[in-house]
Design a protein around this motif. Structure first.
Motif: not given
Length: 438
Positions: A6, A15-16, A95, A97, A345, A359, A362-363, A366-367
């Motif tokens: 990331i 958060y992702t 990713v 970010a 993201v 976010n 959003d995270g 995306l996962i």
């Protein structure tokens, strides 16, 4: 084992990482890269220093950062130290970010004059971002103009208006506090192309203007629509407009007794900045709003301006080899997918919109997409080198990585150096940060 890189250690990045942990458990390793030796991105250098409660969300990110399968990899610039292609060769998914750290340009004559700044630069200055610590805005003039009708414009106006005592408990950096304490600014004009029903300011931030020690907000009653029209607004905006109405009702005697005035100039579109080397005034066209859009009327006037801060939005930094949407100012993507194994993201995906909390979904969303690609075979076979491969690459290239343990030493040094009542005194250059970890 899946390996995820990331790029960016702000809210979207953490958060992702949290979402990846919850999805794969112990069967994932996550490296979070940042160009700075310190984590948290927007929380550290974007959130206003007098909004410490918002900055408290970093404790949630620290909880993620301290788990065994998440690692902070600071002081690594993607595109310089390593390429995205390098990371794609080492990690199953990469990713982006990176947020949107660059100011949108005004696109008008005079924006290159001295003492004209974008909000990313100006906010970075008072928040101690190493890129902007040496900005040195000249606050000796009497008139500041803040262009924009969102919360960032309110932050800038509020910071310019506060007394030194009002910064108690904040983590504003020392050089900015000294400059603001010596400021001669008397009038702060917040300039917006549209009217009260189109502002992007939230009630809490507007309400703070009513509690400033030496400043009072002013709204021209003529700029306000009929009060019954407020009933059609969504509740948050209706509360914001109610604040504007309360500003318009402040007696002249109150304005006369306060040395700083924060004036809202709405239906006013800046068309040029003028001055002899340094900005001296803003040329403005009066507007009307039709179908929600500002339209010029052909009526022009000038506003004195010794300082101009533009708060009109941000753009993501392009990265070599990554498709970029120039018009939108973000990575070209389809719901977070850029290329096979490459994702984005947060603001890097959707542009600068929403709150810090936006976010999180959003995270997590995306996962889910990365997991779908994993299940379909789009990520390829397991077995990439991941962090061991990166560590070998870093050693080969002489990259000096800063870990989360190093960051905690930096944090301890900042807390030890804090002025009385402040949570920390930030290091404002990378060299000092790295020295503090030793």
């Amino acid at each position: 084992m899946r390996h995820i890189a990331i790029i960016g250690s702000g809210p979207a990045g953490y958060y992702t990482a949290e979402a990846a942990q919850k999805h794969w458990g112990d069967d994932v390793r996550i490296d979070i890269f940042d160009a700075l030796p310190v984590p948290y991105g927007l929380i550290r250098t974007g959130v206003a220093p007098d909004h410490q409660s918002i900055k408290g969300v970093s404790r949630r990110y620290e909880k993620t950062a301290l788990t065994e399968n998440v690692r902070f990899v600071g002081n690594v610039t993607i595109g310089e130290d390593v390429s995205v292609a390098d990371l794609q060769g080492l990690y199953d998914a990469v990713v982006l970010a990176t947020g949107a750290p660059n100011d949108r340009q005004l696109g008008m004559e005079g924006e290159d004059l001295a003492n004209v700044f974008g909000s990313a630069a100006f906010v970075g200055w008072y928040n101690g971002h190493p890129q902007f610590a040496d900005l040195a805005p000249d606050l000796s003039g009497r008139h500041a103009v803040v262009i924009g009708m969102g919360n960032v414009a309110l932050d800038v106006a509020r910071i310019l208006a506060k007394t030194e005592a009002e910064f108690a408990g904040s983590d504003i950096v020392g050089h900015a506090l000294k400059a603001l304490n010596e400021s001669n600014i008397h009038t702060i004009t917040i300039l917006g192309r549209r009217g009260p029903h189109q502002i992007m300011m939230t009630p809490k931030e507007l309400g703070e203007l009513m509690h400033l020690e030496r400043a009072s907000p002013r709204v021209d009653p003529e700029d306000l629509p009929e009060e019954e029209e407020d009933a059609l607004l969504e509740p948050g905006l209706r509360k914001s407009v109610a604040h504007l109405r309360s500003f318009a009702a402040i007696p002249e005697s109150v304005h006369a007794d306060t040395p700083v005035e924060i004036e809202f100039d709405m239906f006013a579109s800046p068309v040029a900045l003028e001055g002899d080397g340094k900005v001296q005034k803003v040329r403005v066209e009066r507007t009307v709003v039709e179908a929600g859009r500002a339209k010029g009327t052909g009526e022009f006037y000038d506003i004195p301006a010794d300082l101009v801060v533009s708060c009109i939005g941000y753009r993501t930094s392009p990265i070599p080899g990554v498709p970029f949407d120039e018009r939108a100012g973000r990575f070209a993507n389809d719901e977070g997918r850029i290329l096979p194994g490459l994702y984005c993201v947060g603001w890097a995906r959707r542009g600068p919109s929403g709150t810090i909390g936006t976010n999180r979904p959003d995270g997590f969303g995306l996962i889910e997409k990365i997991a779908e690609d994993d299940a379909s075979g789009a990520l390829g076979r397991k077995g990439k080198a991941g962090r061991e491969g990166f560590d070998a690459l870093a050693k080969e290239r002489g990259i000096e990585v800063v870990t989360f343990r190093d960051w905690k030493k930096i944090e301890e040094a900042e807390e030890a150096a804090a002025r009385e009542g402040a949570p920390r005194e930030k290091f404002v250059d990378i060299e000092s940060m790295i020295r503090a970890r030793d």
